[in-house]
Design a protein around this motif. Structure first.
Motif, PDB file in Angstrom:
ATOM      1  N   VAL A  37       0.837  -1.202   0.000  1.00 27.27           N
ATOM      2  CA  VAL A  37       0.000   0.000   0.000  1.00 27.27           C
ATOM      3  C   VAL A  37       0.873   1.253   0.000  1.00 27.27           C
ATOM      4  O   VAL A  37       0.635   2.183  -0.776  1.00 27.27           O
ATOM      5  CB  VAL A  37      -0.982  -0.013   1.192  1.00 27.27           C
ATOM      6  N   GLU A  38       1.875   1.279   0.838  1.00 29.60           N
ATOM      7  CA  GLU A  38       2.750   2.453   0.909  1.00 29.60           C
ATOM      8  C   GLU A  38       3.501   2.653  -0.405  1.00 29.60           C
ATOM      9  O   GLU A  38       3.593   3.769  -0.916  1.00 29.60           O
ATOM     10  CB  GLU A  38       3.740   2.327   2.067  1.00 29.60           C
ATOM     11  N   HIS A  39       4.022   1.576  -0.973  1.00 28.92           N
ATOM     12  CA  HIS A  39       4.803   1.668  -2.209  1.00 28.92           C
ATOM     13  C   HIS A  39       3.964   2.199  -3.365  1.00 28.92           C
ATOM     14  O   HIS A  39       4.412   3.061  -4.123  1.00 28.92           O
ATOM     15  CB  HIS A  39       5.391   0.293  -2.559  1.00 28.92           C
ATOM     16  N   VAL A  40       2.758   1.694  -3.521  1.00 28.64           N
ATOM     17  CA  VAL A  40       1.924   2.063  -4.664  1.00 28.64           C
ATOM     18  C   VAL A  40       1.038   3.273  -4.365  1.00 28.64           C
ATOM     19  O   VAL A  40       0.897   4.157  -5.190  1.00 28.64           O
ATOM     20  CB  VAL A  40       1.054   0.868  -5.119  1.00 28.64           C
ATOM     21  N   LEU A  41       0.452   3.315  -3.170  1.00 27.44           N
ATOM     22  CA  LEU A  41      -0.570   4.320  -2.876  1.00 27.44           C
ATOM     23  C   LEU A  41      -0.155   5.388  -1.870  1.00 27.44           C
ATOM     24  O   LEU A  41      -0.961   6.265  -1.557  1.00 27.44           O
ATOM     25  CB  LEU A  41      -1.838   3.638  -2.341  1.00 27.44           C
ATOM     26  N   GLY A  42       1.048   5.312  -1.362  1.00 27.56           N
ATOM     27  CA  GLY A  42       1.453   6.226  -0.298  1.00 27.56           C
ATOM     28  C   GLY A  42       1.173   7.686  -0.604  1.00 27.56           C
ATOM     29  O   GLY A  42       0.542   8.398   0.193  1.00 27.56           O
ATOM     30  N   GLU A  43       1.603   8.161  -1.758  1.00 30.13           N
ATOM     31  CA  GLU A  43       1.387   9.564  -2.126  1.00 30.13           C
ATOM     32  C   GLU A  43      -0.098   9.866  -2.311  1.00 30.13           C
ATOM     33  O   GLU A  43      -0.573  10.943  -1.940  1.00 30.13           O
ATOM     34  CB  GLU A  43       2.168   9.923  -3.392  1.00 30.13           C
ATOM     35  N   VAL A  44      -0.831   8.926  -2.876  1.00 32.77           N
ATOM     36  CA  VAL A  44      -2.275   9.109  -3.073  1.00 32.77           C
ATOM     37  C   VAL A  44      -2.973   9.239  -1.726  1.00 32.77           C
ATOM     38  O   VAL A  44      -3.807  10.141  -1.531  1.00 32.77           O
ATOM     39  CB  VAL A  44      -2.879   7.927  -3.874  1.00 32.77           C
ATOM     40  N   LEU A  45      -2.641   8.371  -0.792  1.00 33.00           N
ATOM     41  CA  LEU A  45      -3.286   8.402   0.527  1.00 33.00           C
ATOM     42  C   LEU A  45      -2.964   9.693   1.270  1.00 33.00           C
ATOM     43  O   LEU A  45      -3.845  10.280   1.920  1.00 33.00           O
ATOM     44  CB  LEU A  45      -2.874   7.185   1.350  1.00 33.00           C
ATOM     45  N   ARG A  46      -1.719  10.131   1.166  1.00 29.85           N
ATOM     46  CA  ARG A  46      -1.358  11.395   1.825  1.00 29.85           C
ATOM     47  C   ARG A  46      -2.085  12.582   1.183  1.00 29.85           C
ATOM     48  O   ARG A  46      -2.566  13.479   1.867  1.00 29.85           O
ATOM     49  CB  ARG A  46       0.163  11.590   1.802  1.00 29.85           C
ATOM     50  N   TYR A  47      -2.189  12.574  -0.136  1.00 30.71           N
ATOM     51  CA  TYR A  47      -2.900  13.643  -0.839  1.00 30.71           C
ATOM     52  C   TYR A  47      -4.385  13.625  -0.453  1.00 30.71           C
ATOM     53  O   TYR A  47      -4.977  14.675  -0.182  1.00 30.71           O
ATOM     54  CB  TYR A  47      -2.733  13.474  -2.354  1.00 30.71           C
ATOM     55  N   ASP A  48      -4.987  12.436  -0.448  1.00 35.83           N
ATOM     56  CA  ASP A  48      -6.392  12.315  -0.036  1.00 35.83           C
ATOM     57  C   ASP A  48      -6.604  12.872   1.367  1.00 35.83           C
ATOM     58  O   ASP A  48      -7.570  13.591   1.617  1.00 35.83           O
ATOM     59  CB  ASP A  48      -6.843  10.851  -0.067  1.00 35.83           C
TER      60      ASP A  48
END
Length: 139
Positions: free
Chosen positions: A55-66
């Motif tokens: 999750v962190e590798h693929v979505l980390g930036e997305v989750l932080r932006y969300d």
């Protein structure tokens, strides 16, 4: 000799699964969801540490932006994928305009550094999105 009963541990698992079901129901607009239904789980490891790393590798930036912008990029991408990449249908399910969904998908792809027109990148994003929905991981 009987095995000890762990009500606290069992209660925590039940709470995580219930919270997962409520969040998936609310996000999908479906009144009923079933925990563990779907074949994606067989492709994901059981180890929470490995799931968290994916999750962190693929979505980390997305989750932080969300989190910072309440943008719902992950939910938008998941809904689009769940609707077989049909933008109009997914946008209707999200109660947004198709152009808004297209923008969110481009933003998701940029932040995740994944080209969602690529089968490999789409698959990796789909698995990471499913991992992110695992009880206790991000929801």
């Amino acid at each position: 000799m009987s095995r000890p009963f762990l009500p606290g541990a069992a209660l925590k698992v039940a709470q995580r699964e219930a919270l997962w079901a409520v969040s998936k129901s609310a996000e999908s607009g479906r009144p009923v969801v079933r925990y563990g239904v779907g074949s994606t789980g067989r492709w994901l490891p059981d180890d929470p540490a490995v799931l968290t790393a994916l999750v962190e590798h693929v979505l980390g930036e997305v989750l932080r932006y969300d989190a910072a912008h309440d943008s719902r990029l992950r939910v938008s991408a998941r809904t689009w994928m769940e609707h077989d990449r049909r933008t109009e249908t997914a946008a209707a399910a999200l109660h947004i305009h198709a152009n808004t969904l297209s923008y969110r998908l481009r933003r998701f792809g940029t932040l995740a550094d994944r080209d969602l027109t690529s089968t490999g990148a789409l698959t990796e994003a789909w698995l990471a999105i499913q991992a992110a929905g695992a009880p206790g991981l991000t929801d």
